[in-house]
Design a protein around this motif. Structure first.
Motif, PDB file in Angstrom:
ATOM      1  N   UNK A  26      12.197  -0.749   4.717  1.00 33.46           N
ATOM      2  CA  UNK A  26      12.463   0.652   4.394  1.00 33.46           C
ATOM      3  C   UNK A  26      11.251   1.233   3.670  1.00 33.46           C
ATOM      4  N   UNK A  27      11.043   2.512   3.813  1.00 32.47           N
ATOM      5  CA  UNK A  27       9.906   3.187   3.164  1.00 32.47           C
ATOM      6  C   UNK A  27       9.922   2.962   1.650  1.00 32.47           C
ATOM      7  N   UNK A  28      11.109   2.989   1.065  1.00 29.73           N
ATOM      8  CA  UNK A  28      11.217   2.787  -0.383  1.00 29.73           C
ATOM      9  C   UNK A  28      10.747   1.379  -0.773  1.00 29.73           C
ATOM     10  N   UNK A  29      11.071   0.388   0.038  1.00 26.17           N
ATOM     11  CA  UNK A  29      10.656  -0.985  -0.244  1.00 26.17           C
ATOM     12  C   UNK A  29       9.151  -1.129  -0.075  1.00 26.17           C
ATOM     13  N   UNK A  30       8.590  -0.523   0.966  1.00 26.39           N
ATOM     14  CA  UNK A  30       7.133  -0.538   1.137  1.00 26.39           C
ATOM     15  C   UNK A  30       6.458   0.122  -0.064  1.00 26.39           C
ATOM     16  N   UNK A  31       7.025   1.232  -0.527  1.00 28.45           N
ATOM     17  CA  UNK A  31       6.448   1.937  -1.676  1.00 28.45           C
ATOM     18  C   UNK A  31       6.517   1.059  -2.929  1.00 28.45           C
ATOM     19  N   UNK A  32       7.592   0.296  -3.089  1.00 26.59           N
ATOM     20  CA  UNK A  32       7.719  -0.584  -4.257  1.00 26.59           C
ATOM     21  C   UNK A  32       6.672  -1.698  -4.208  1.00 26.59           C
ATOM     22  N   UNK A  33       6.476  -2.325  -3.056  1.00 26.19           N
ATOM     23  CA  UNK A  33       5.446  -3.361  -2.910  1.00 26.19           C
ATOM     24  C   UNK A  33       4.063  -2.762  -3.168  1.00 26.19           C
ATOM     25  N   UNK A  34       3.825  -1.557  -2.681  1.00 26.87           N
ATOM     26  CA  UNK A  34       2.525  -0.908  -2.866  1.00 26.87           C
ATOM     27  C   UNK A  34       2.290  -0.578  -4.333  1.00 26.87           C
ATOM     28  N   UNK A  35       3.324  -0.087  -5.027  1.00 31.55           N
ATOM     29  CA  UNK A  35       3.189   0.207  -6.457  1.00 31.55           C
ATOM     30  C   UNK A  35       2.906  -1.063  -7.242  1.00 31.55           C
ATOM     31  N   UNK A  36       3.587  -2.139  -6.900  1.00 32.48           N
ATOM     32  CA  UNK A  36       3.358  -3.410  -7.593  1.00 32.48           C
ATOM     33  C   UNK A  36       1.936  -3.909  -7.352  1.00 32.48           C
ATOM     34  N   UNK A  37       1.475  -3.844  -6.116  1.00 28.99           N
ATOM     35  CA  UNK A  37       0.118  -4.299  -5.790  1.00 28.99           C
ATOM     36  C   UNK A  37      -0.918  -3.455  -6.523  1.00 28.99           C
ATOM     37  N   UNK A  38      -0.677  -2.157  -6.605  1.00 26.75           N
ATOM     38  CA  UNK A  38      -1.606  -1.273  -7.296  1.00 26.75           C
ATOM     39  C   UNK A  38      -1.648  -1.604  -8.788  1.00 26.75           C
ATOM     40  N   UNK A  39      -0.491  -1.865  -9.386  1.00 26.79           N
ATOM     41  CA  UNK A  39      -0.444  -2.204 -10.804  1.00 26.79           C
ATOM     42  C   UNK A  39      -1.186  -3.502 -11.097  1.00 26.79           C
ATOM     43  N   UNK A  40      -1.034  -4.485 -10.227  1.00 28.79           N
ATOM     44  CA  UNK A  40      -1.751  -5.754 -10.414  1.00 28.79           C
ATOM     45  C   UNK A  40      -3.251  -5.519 -10.297  1.00 28.79           C
ATOM     46  N   UNK A  41      -3.643  -4.746  -9.308  1.00 27.12           N
ATOM     47  CA  UNK A  41      -5.075  -4.474  -9.124  1.00 27.12           C
ATOM     48  C   UNK A  41      -5.661  -3.771 -10.347  1.00 27.12           C
ATOM     49  N   UNK A  42      -4.972  -2.783 -10.877  1.00 26.87           N
ATOM     50  CA  UNK A  42      -5.451  -2.064 -12.062  1.00 26.87           C
ATOM     51  C   UNK A  42      -5.588  -3.035 -13.230  1.00 26.87           C
ATOM     52  N   UNK A  43      -4.606  -3.880 -13.426  1.00 28.87           N
ATOM     53  CA  UNK A  43      -4.648  -4.856 -14.511  1.00 28.87           C
ATOM     54  C   UNK A  43      -5.841  -5.805 -14.357  1.00 28.87           C
ATOM     55  N   UNK A  44      -6.041  -6.315 -13.170  1.00 22.57           N
ATOM     56  CA  UNK A  44      -7.144  -7.254 -12.925  1.00 22.57           C
ATOM     57  C   UNK A  44      -8.486  -6.566 -13.125  1.00 22.57           C
ATOM     58  N   UNK A  45      -8.627  -5.369 -12.602  1.00 16.04           N
ATOM     59  CA  UNK A  45      -9.897  -4.655 -12.753  1.00 16.04           C
ATOM     60  C   UNK A  45     -10.183  -4.345 -14.222  1.00 16.04           C
ATOM     61  N   UNK A  46      -9.159  -3.963 -14.982  1.00 18.40           N
ATOM     62  CA  UNK A  46      -9.358  -3.705 -16.416  1.00 18.40           C
ATOM     63  C   UNK A  46      -9.757  -4.979 -17.143  1.00 18.40           C
ATOM     64  N   UNK A  47      -9.134  -6.086 -16.788  1.00 19.90           N
ATOM     65  CA  UNK A  47      -9.442  -7.354 -17.443  1.00 19.90           C
ATOM     66  C   UNK A  47     -10.880  -7.772 -17.176  1.00 19.90           C
ATOM     67  N   UNK A  48     -11.364  -7.514 -15.981  1.00 19.79           N
ATOM     68  CA  UNK A  48     -12.738  -7.892 -15.638  1.00 19.79           C
ATOM     69  C   UNK A  48     -13.762  -6.913 -16.197  1.00 19.79           C
ATOM     70  N   UNK A  49     -13.334  -5.695 -16.486  1.00 21.05           N
ATOM     71  CA  UNK A  49     -14.268  -4.680 -16.970  1.00 21.05           C
ATOM     72  C   UNK A  49     -14.358  -4.648 -18.488  1.00 21.05           C
TER      73      UNK A  49
END
Length: 70
Positions: free
Chosen positions: A37-60
């Motif tokens: 479902x679109x809502x489930x895809x959006x949830x996976x995408x939001x989670x992936x984006x949050x992880x990416x932001x966290x990792x990039x901040x940790x490395x920066x």
């Protein structure tokens, strides 16, 4: 290092499926990404984006010698 959150979400979903024998939390077969479902895809995408932001901040984040990063 930044990647498209949608592509990261698809990758995470695929890896999750690989780790669970392509079963969801109920033990039912997981649909392919396009079958979600679109809502489930959006949830996976939001989670992936949050992880990416966290990792990039940790490395920066600059650290002082001997200072722990968490």
């Amino acid at each position: 290092m930044a990647s498209d959150p949608l592509e990261l979400a698809k990758l995470a979903y695929t890896v999750y499926g690989d780790a669970t024998g392509n079963k969801n939390f109920r033990g039912d077969p997981m649909p392919g990404w396009d079958g979600l479902a679109q809502r489930t895809q959006a949830a996976w995408t939001a989670a992936a984006d949050a992880v990416q932001v966290h990792v990039l901040k940790a490395h920066a984040a600059p650290t002082r010698a001997g200072e722990a990063t968490t």
